[in-house]
Motif scaffolding. Structure first.
Motif, mmCIF file in Angstrom:
data_model
loop_
_atom_site.group_PDB
_atom_site.id
_atom_site.type_symbol
_atom_site.label_atom_id
_atom_site.label_comp_id
_atom_site.label_asym_id
_atom_site.label_seq_id
_atom_site.Cartn_x
_atom_site.Cartn_y
_atom_site.Cartn_z
ATOM 1 N N ALA A 110 0.815 -1.211 0.000
ATOM 2 C CA ALA A 110 0.000 0.000 0.000
ATOM 3 C C ALA A 110 0.853 1.268 0.000
ATOM 4 O O ALA A 110 0.518 2.258 -0.664
ATOM 5 N N HIS A 111 1.984 1.250 0.737
ATOM 6 C CA HIS A 111 2.824 2.450 0.822
ATOM 7 C C HIS A 111 3.350 2.864 -0.558
ATOM 8 O O HIS A 111 3.245 4.030 -0.954
ATOM 9 N N ASP A 112 3.915 1.888 -1.297
ATOM 10 C CA ASP A 112 4.432 2.195 -2.639
ATOM 11 C C ASP A 112 3.303 2.622 -3.574
ATOM 12 O O ASP A 112 3.481 3.496 -4.424
ATOM 13 N N ALA A 113 2.127 1.997 -3.428
ATOM 14 C CA ALA A 113 0.998 2.335 -4.296
ATOM 15 C C ALA A 113 0.557 3.779 -4.080
ATOM 16 O O ALA A 113 0.242 4.497 -5.035
ATOM 17 N N ARG A 114 0.534 4.224 -2.816
ATOM 18 C CA ARG A 114 0.141 5.615 -2.537
ATOM 19 C C ARG A 114 1.081 6.595 -3.235
ATOM 20 O O ARG A 114 0.647 7.640 -3.743
ATOM 21 N N GLU A 115 2.371 6.276 -3.251
ATOM 22 C CA GLU A 115 3.334 7.169 -3.910
ATOM 23 C C GLU A 115 3.035 7.294 -5.401
ATOM 24 O O GLU A 115 3.144 8.382 -5.976
ATOM 25 N N HIS A 116 2.641 6.179 -6.044
ATOM 26 C CA HIS A 116 2.270 6.249 -7.455
ATOM 27 C C HIS A 116 1.054 7.138 -7.645
ATOM 28 O O HIS A 116 1.009 7.959 -8.579
ATOM 29 N N PHE A 117 0.052 6.993 -6.784
ATOM 30 C CA PHE A 117 -1.153 7.806 -6.910
ATOM 31 C C PHE A 117 -0.857 9.297 -6.746
ATOM 32 O O PHE A 117 -1.482 10.133 -7.396
ATOM 33 N N GLU A 118 0.073 9.617 -5.858
ATOM 34 C CA GLU A 118 0.388 11.018 -5.607
ATOM 35 C C GLU A 118 1.180 11.652 -6.745
ATOM 36 O O GLU A 118 1.200 12.879 -6.889
ATOM 37 N N ARG A 119 1.820 10.805 -7.567
ATOM 38 C CA ARG A 119 2.635 11.333 -8.666
ATOM 39 C C ARG A 119 1.872 11.455 -9.973
ATOM 40 O O ARG A 119 2.192 12.312 -10.801
ATOM 41 N N GLN A 120 0.862 10.616 -10.224
ATOM 42 C CA GLN A 120 0.204 10.631 -11.522
ATOM 43 C C GLN A 120 -1.206 10.060 -11.447
ATOM 44 O O GLN A 120 -1.604 9.460 -10.442
ATOM 45 N N SER A 121 -1.945 10.255 -12.534
ATOM 46 C CA SER A 121 -3.306 9.758 -12.630
ATOM 47 C C SER A 121 -3.271 8.281 -13.020
ATOM 48 O O SER A 121 -2.546 7.882 -13.932
ATOM 49 N N ILE A 122 -4.073 7.466 -12.344
ATOM 50 C CA ILE A 122 -4.125 6.026 -12.598
ATOM 51 C C ILE A 122 -5.552 5.638 -12.935
ATOM 52 O O ILE A 122 -6.480 5.951 -12.182
ATOM 53 N N GLN A 123 -5.719 4.976 -14.073
ATOM 54 C CA GLN A 123 -7.057 4.615 -14.529
ATOM 55 C C GLN A 123 -7.587 3.357 -13.830
ATOM 56 O O GLN A 123 -8.757 3.284 -13.474
ATOM 57 N N VAL A 124 -6.728 2.341 -13.671
ATOM 58 C CA VAL A 124 -7.160 1.059 -13.110
ATOM 59 C C VAL A 124 -6.128 0.573 -12.105
ATOM 60 O O VAL A 124 -4.922 0.691 -12.342
ATOM 61 N N ILE A 125 -6.595 0.027 -10.987
ATOM 62 C CA ILE A 125 -5.699 -0.620 -10.024
ATOM 63 C C ILE A 125 -6.094 -2.083 -9.890
ATOM 64 O O ILE A 125 -7.268 -2.420 -9.725
ATOM 65 N N LEU A 126 -5.096 -2.979 -10.019
ATOM 66 C CA LEU A 126 -5.258 -4.417 -9.777
ATOM 67 C C LEU A 126 -4.551 -4.721 -8.470
ATOM 68 O O LEU A 126 -3.337 -4.562 -8.371
ATOM 69 N N CYS A 127 -5.304 -5.160 -7.473
ATOM 70 C CA CYS A 127 -4.728 -5.313 -6.137
ATOM 71 C C CYS A 127 -4.935 -6.733 -5.624
ATOM 72 O O CYS A 127 -6.055 -7.258 -5.656
#
Length: 485
Positions: free
Chosen positions: A39-56
């Motif tokens: 989750a920590h690394d994923a939050r950093e991606h969200f804060e840097r750019q727009s993401i259309q789909v997340i597979l978790c």
């Protein structure tokens, strides 16, 4: 090649690197794929750019996939959320739907084609949702220009889903079905569409919706066989917050979403007797009671039901309520299977080749005379759905161009009555005109082997006997010329 920056962005969150790599290989041609181990690394991606789909992944150390997707729903609500899990716990599924608002729950081991198609659909859904939100904002302005645009879109939808756009031959048995359906569409009668899986029952239902006074309302589809019986009531009727474990907010059901429009209940013959009681009441009273609600909610819905089952037989067997049957079968339409509509195969196949060729980047794909003859004589137990898959396979394997009869799978070739005639014409047309003597002889040998295989419908014992080969020798030649199934 598309610029990766122009591709939709998909974030894969999984603590196993091998799983990340497998998903990346499946998706990276169509999407910009980012990976995170938690989750920590994923939050950093969200804060840097727009993401259309997340597979978790569901089972991760520290925080579960559903728990993290609930956070994603609150902070980045436009991202489409998909859970991948190796566990089919119904509580996880319910929690994912209720808490995290997930789009799909995919079980491991996943199939690459299914995963790719799901992500593509998710991106399309996000794009459509964004467009609908913008349209809602525009409609609130209520200007004449916007109303005209809305009417224009409605007319476009009507033209796209018009009965005349349902591909069929001039003397097709489907003509009579469409004529009745188009006439009935103008009236608020319940309709039951019967027919085998894959014959196009939903196409008939959608055409009826857009030919009806309800065309400006929603056309909502539910496959009753695709949802567990424990979930279908909440899906159709909705629920109130606190109605059961995991119900953290009010959720309208499909009946409410379809109010003013049409609700298409596919495979209604698969529902339980207990659910049929509630469905009958909803249809009779024109209202639904969401799970946990104190009062019913009025709905104005036209129901079109469909099934591949013989409902009258199921009524006699006590598997389907007789009163519900008569309620939904105000008018019954039977869509004949493709094997009884041989005159429809050519226009349907021609359209599919054109559409699938565009989708796969092979716009020049066409059907040869022999290929069409092969399609015309196969019985198509899977109907149009099977025909579509067969054409997609042929185009993909042959990179478009004119498709020969041998482009199709052995199953289709073996079902063709005139195999030897087709094979002979294919061989004659493809005899090499240039090359060394050895190359020409190899080409002729491959063609003779292919023709014999087709003639004996891939019976290797008979082929080996006719050609004077041992089974081992035949197998070696099939491997050499790429003729193995």
């Amino acid at each position: 090649m598309d610029d990766p920056q122009d591709l939709p962005t998909v974030l894969v969150v999984d603590d196993e690197v091998r799983s990340q790599d497998a998903i990346r290989r499946t998706l990276d041609e169509d999407f910009q794929v980012l990976t995170a181990s938690g989750a920590h690394d994923a939050r950093e991606h969200f804060e840097r750019q727009s993401i259309q789909v997340i597979l978790c992944d569901q089972r991760m150390p520290g925080v579960t996939g559903v728990e993290f997707l609930k956070e994603v729903r609150e902070r980045w609500p436009e991202t489409v959320r998909i859970v991948i899990s190796g566990y089919s716990d119904s509580q996880d599924i319910i929690a994912g739907i209720n808490d995290a608002g997930i789009y799909q729950y995919i079980l491991k081991p996943w199939v690459p084609d299914h995963l790719l198609r799901t992500v593509r659909d998710a991106v399309d859904a996000q794009s459509l949702q964004r467009g609908m939100s913008q349209l809602d904002l525009e409609l609130r302005a209520s200007t004449p220009q916007l109303r005209q645009r809305m009417q224009a879109k409605l007319e476009l939808a009507r033209s796209v889903f018009d009965f005349d756009r349902i591909e069929r031959g001039a003397a097709s048995p489907l003509n009579a079905v469409c004529a009745i359906a188009e006439k009935v569409a103008r009236y608020d009668l319940s309709v039951l569409v019967l027919g085998e899986s894959g014959v196009g029952k939903e196409l008939i239902a959608r055409a009826m919706h857009y030919a009806s006074p309800r065309a400006s309302g929603a056309f909502v589809v539910e496959n009753c066989a695709a949802i567990p019986d424990t979930l279908i009531e909440s899906e159709l009727f909705g629920y109130r917050r606190g109605a059961f474990t995991g119900a953290y907010e009010d959720r309208p059901g499909l009946f409410q979403r379809a109010s003013g429009g049409t609700l298409f209940l596919d495979e209604i013959g698969e529902t339980s007797l207990a659910f049929q009681v509630r469905l009958l009441r909803a249809l009779q009273e024109g209202e639904v009671r969401p799970i946990g609600a104190q009062r019913p909610v009025p709905v104005n819905v036209r129901v079109i039901a469909a099934t591949h089952r013989d409902l009258e037989q199921r009524v006699r067997e006590g598997l389907f309520r007789e009163d519900l049957y008569y309620r939904i079968a105000g008018v019954s339409l039977t869509v004949p299977p493709l094997r009884e509509r041989s005159g429809d195969i050519e226009p349907i196949a021609t359209k599919l080749v054109r559409e699938i060729g565009q989708e796969l980047g092979c716009p020049g794909a066409t059907l040869s005379r022999e290929a069409l003859a092969c399609l015309m004589t196969y019985p198509w137990p899977g109907n149009i759905r099977e025909l579509r898959n067969e054409i997609a396979r042929a185009i993909a394997l042959h990179d478009g161009g004119e498709l020969p009869a041998t482009a199709f799978s052995p199953r289709v070739l073996q079902g063709h009555a005139g195999l030897s005639t087709v094979a002979s014409s294919v061989v004659s047309a493809a005899l090499p005109q240039t090359g060394t003597l050895g190359e020409r002889l190899d080409a002729i040998e491959a063609m003779v082997l292919r023709e014999t295989l087709l003639h004996h419908r891939w019976n290797k014992t008979r082929v080996a006997k006719e050609l004077g080969l041992s089974r081992v020798g035949l197998r070696a030649k099939m491997q050499r010329f790429g003729l193995e199934k």
